[in-house]
Design a protein around this motif. Structure first.
Motif, PDB file in Angstrom:
ATOM      1  N   PRO A  39      -3.447  13.117   5.311  1.00 55.63           N
ATOM      2  CA  PRO A  39      -2.280  12.742   6.579  1.00 55.63           C
ATOM      3  C   PRO A  39      -1.896  11.058   6.074  1.00 55.63           C
ATOM      4  CG  PRO A  39      -3.986  14.155   7.442  1.00 55.63           C
ATOM      5  CD  PRO A  39      -4.408  13.840   6.023  1.00 55.63           C
ATOM      6  N   ALA A  40      -2.896  10.418   5.824  1.00 55.30           N
ATOM      7  CA  ALA A  40      -2.563   8.975   5.850  1.00 55.30           C
ATOM      8  C   ALA A  40      -1.730   8.575   4.530  1.00 55.30           C
ATOM      9  CB  ALA A  40      -3.765   8.133   5.575  1.00 55.30           C
ATOM     10  N   VAL A  41      -1.762   9.295   3.549  1.00 55.36           N
ATOM     11  CA  VAL A  41      -0.974   9.067   2.267  1.00 55.36           C
ATOM     12  C   VAL A  41       0.405   9.845   2.685  1.00 55.36           C
ATOM     13  CG1 VAL A  41      -0.432   9.991   0.290  1.00 55.36           C
ATOM     14  CG2 VAL A  41      -2.915   9.328   0.637  1.00 55.36           C
ATOM     15  N   THR A  42       0.524  10.790   3.327  1.00 57.93           N
ATOM     16  CA  THR A  42       1.831  11.472   3.785  1.00 57.93           C
ATOM     17  C   THR A  42       2.814  10.299   4.735  1.00 57.93           C
ATOM     18  OG1 THR A  42       0.973  13.579   3.758  1.00 57.93           O
ATOM     19  CG2 THR A  42       2.861  13.177   5.158  1.00 57.93           C
ATOM     20  N   ARG A  43       2.000   9.700   5.776  1.00 55.52           N
ATOM     21  CA  ARG A  43       2.709   8.491   6.652  1.00 55.52           C
ATOM     22  C   ARG A  43       2.960   7.225   5.553  1.00 55.52           C
ATOM     23  NH1 ARG A  43      -1.898  10.072   9.929  1.00 55.52           N
ATOM     24  NH2 ARG A  43      -3.127   8.336   9.253  1.00 55.52           N
ATOM     25  N   GLN A  44       2.111   7.033   4.689  1.00 57.52           N
ATOM     26  CA  GLN A  44       2.632   5.902   3.736  1.00 57.52           C
ATOM     27  C   GLN A  44       4.017   6.377   2.955  1.00 57.52           C
ATOM     28  OE1 GLN A  44      -1.080   5.610   1.639  1.00 57.52           O
ATOM     29  NE2 GLN A  44      -1.225   3.440   2.498  1.00 57.52           N
ATOM     30  N   LEU A  45       4.020   7.862   2.532  1.00 54.75           N
ATOM     31  CA  LEU A  45       5.225   8.147   1.833  1.00 54.75           C
ATOM     32  C   LEU A  45       6.522   7.906   2.553  1.00 54.75           C
ATOM     33  CD1 LEU A  45       3.987  11.018  -0.269  1.00 54.75           C
ATOM     34  CD2 LEU A  45       4.729   9.024  -0.923  1.00 54.75           C
ATOM     35  N   GLN A  46       6.231   8.381   4.076  1.00 57.46           N
ATOM     36  CA  GLN A  46       7.244   8.530   5.248  1.00 57.46           C
ATOM     37  C   GLN A  46       7.765   6.991   5.343  1.00 57.46           C
ATOM     38  OE1 GLN A  46       5.267  10.898   8.077  1.00 57.46           O
ATOM     39  NE2 GLN A  46       5.907  12.728   7.443  1.00 57.46           N
ATOM     40  N   ARG A  47       6.587   6.378   5.533  1.00 59.06           N
ATOM     41  CA  ARG A  47       7.260   4.682   5.666  1.00 59.06           C
ATOM     42  C   ARG A  47       8.152   4.114   4.718  1.00 59.06           C
ATOM     43  NH1 ARG A  47       1.953   3.676   7.754  1.00 59.06           N
ATOM     44  NH2 ARG A  47       1.156   3.134   5.867  1.00 59.06           N
ATOM     45  N   LEU A  48       7.552   4.348   3.401  1.00 60.63           N
ATOM     46  CA  LEU A  48       8.081   3.860   2.199  1.00 60.63           C
ATOM     47  C   LEU A  48       9.755   4.565   2.147  1.00 60.63           C
ATOM     48  CD1 LEU A  48       8.389   2.179  -0.175  1.00 60.63           C
ATOM     49  CD2 LEU A  48       7.260   4.057  -1.486  1.00 60.63           C
ATOM     50  N   ASP A  95       0.754  -1.115   0.019  1.00 57.63           N
ATOM     51  CA  ASP A  95       0.078  -0.167   0.031  1.00 57.63           C
ATOM     52  C   ASP A  95       0.934   1.259   0.081  1.00 57.63           C
ATOM     53  OD1 ASP A  95      -2.459  -1.459  -0.076  1.00 57.63           O
ATOM     54  OD2 ASP A  95      -2.430  -1.479   2.204  1.00 57.63           O
ATOM     55  N   ASP A  96       2.012   1.219   0.756  1.00 52.95           N
ATOM     56  CA  ASP A  96       2.951   2.354   0.485  1.00 52.95           C
ATOM     57  C   ASP A  96       3.527   2.451  -0.894  1.00 52.95           C
ATOM     58  OD1 ASP A  96       2.492   2.428   3.456  1.00 52.95           O
ATOM     59  OD2 ASP A  96       4.189   1.628   3.787  1.00 52.95           O
ATOM     60  N   VAL A  97       3.836   1.443  -1.475  1.00 47.41           N
ATOM     61  CA  VAL A  97       4.290   1.575  -2.824  1.00 47.41           C
ATOM     62  C   VAL A  97       3.151   2.065  -3.651  1.00 47.41           C
ATOM     63  CG1 VAL A  97       5.109   0.291  -4.696  1.00 47.41           C
ATOM     64  CG2 VAL A  97       5.907  -0.336  -2.434  1.00 47.41           C
ATOM     65  N   ARG A  98       2.044   1.701  -3.642  1.00 43.43           N
ATOM     66  CA  ARG A  98       0.993   2.095  -4.390  1.00 43.43           C
ATOM     67  C   ARG A  98       0.694   3.889  -4.032  1.00 43.43           C
ATOM     68  NH1 ARG A  98      -2.233  -1.476  -3.066  1.00 43.43           N
ATOM     69  NH2 ARG A  98      -2.069  -2.796  -4.870  1.00 43.43           N
TER      70      ARG A  98
END
Length: 243
Positions: free
Chosen positions: A30-39, A4-7
């Protein structure tokens, strides 16, 4: 690494902003921003240069983008292979130029659904040049676009000519003294046109410039029915498909 972070990363790059990607993914910003940060933590390097507006890809971000696209494609192929039967599955991403969205798309989409019930169709509208770049980048599988007659496609693009779209200049029936016979007769006229980014508008601007006539846009609107309604009320001249 979370798929999901990749997507999310690919969606942000394709959409050009976190907010638009969040809308397409049905997530909060904010949820998308967190995914980017995790990736970025997984990769070990920043992928986006957030100091620029709009953001730019870092060197690591450009290198990671191709890999992320391959990961998503592999996941899609894996899901397709796991399904029973020989019918293809997954999704097909098609771009449609703004000027063509008023033509009915329901019938071809319905036919595709009947022939390939396991394939999800994702339609995206935009300017032709933007859609063409998305095809080149692999963000779209194909697109139906408009190009100036004689326009050349970039190397690596396969295309099929579907037809010719003829454009006409239109004016209100009432309120005009004499019809325009030459381009120079259009001096001082206001226009009702598509917003900037439209190929037809760019061509009109070049034609007027060669005749040393300035382009004055009084109203910008995407919808041709709205444009024609405004033209009929003497809000300006229009440039619309003959159809």
């Amino acid at each position: 690494m979370n798929i999901d972070d990749v997507r999310a990363y690919v969606a942000v790059v394709d959409a050009g902003s976190v907010s638009r990607a969040a809308g397409e993914l049905n997530l909060t910003q904010p949820a998308v921003t967190r995914q980017l940060q995790r990736l970025e933590t997984e990769v070990g390097a920043p992928l986006l240069d957030r100091r620029q507006r709009p953001f730019a890809l870092t060197e690591a971000g450009r290198a990671a983008l191709d890999g992320c696209r391959r990961i998503l494609a592999s996941v899609q192929e894996l899901r397709a292979a796991a399904l029973n039967g020989d019918l293809p599955s997954g999704e097909v991403r098609i771009g449609v130029a703004h000027a063509l969205t008023e033509l009915t798309l329901s019938e071809p989409v319905e036919r595709l659904g009947r022939a390939f019930p396991r394939v999800a169709v994702r339609l995206r509208t935009g300017w032709s040049r933007e859609l063409l770049e998305r095809v080149r980048a692999g963000a779209l599988d194909g697109a139906v676009i408009l190009l100036p007659e004689g326009g050349r496609l970039p190397t690596g693009i396969i295309a099929e000519h579907l037809g010719l779209e003829r454009l006409v200049v239109v004016a209100a029936r009432r309120g005009r003294k004499t019809p325009a016979r030459r381009v120079s007769d259009l001096a001082g006229e206001g226009w009702v046109l598509n917003p900037e980014g439209c190929n037809a508008r760019a061509i009109l601007e070049r034609v007027l410039a060669r005749a040393r006539v300035g382009l004055r846009v009084d109203v910008e609107a995407y919808n041709y029915d709205l444009q024609l309604s405004l033209v009929s009320r003497n809000r300006g001249l229009g440039l619309v498909p003959r159809r």
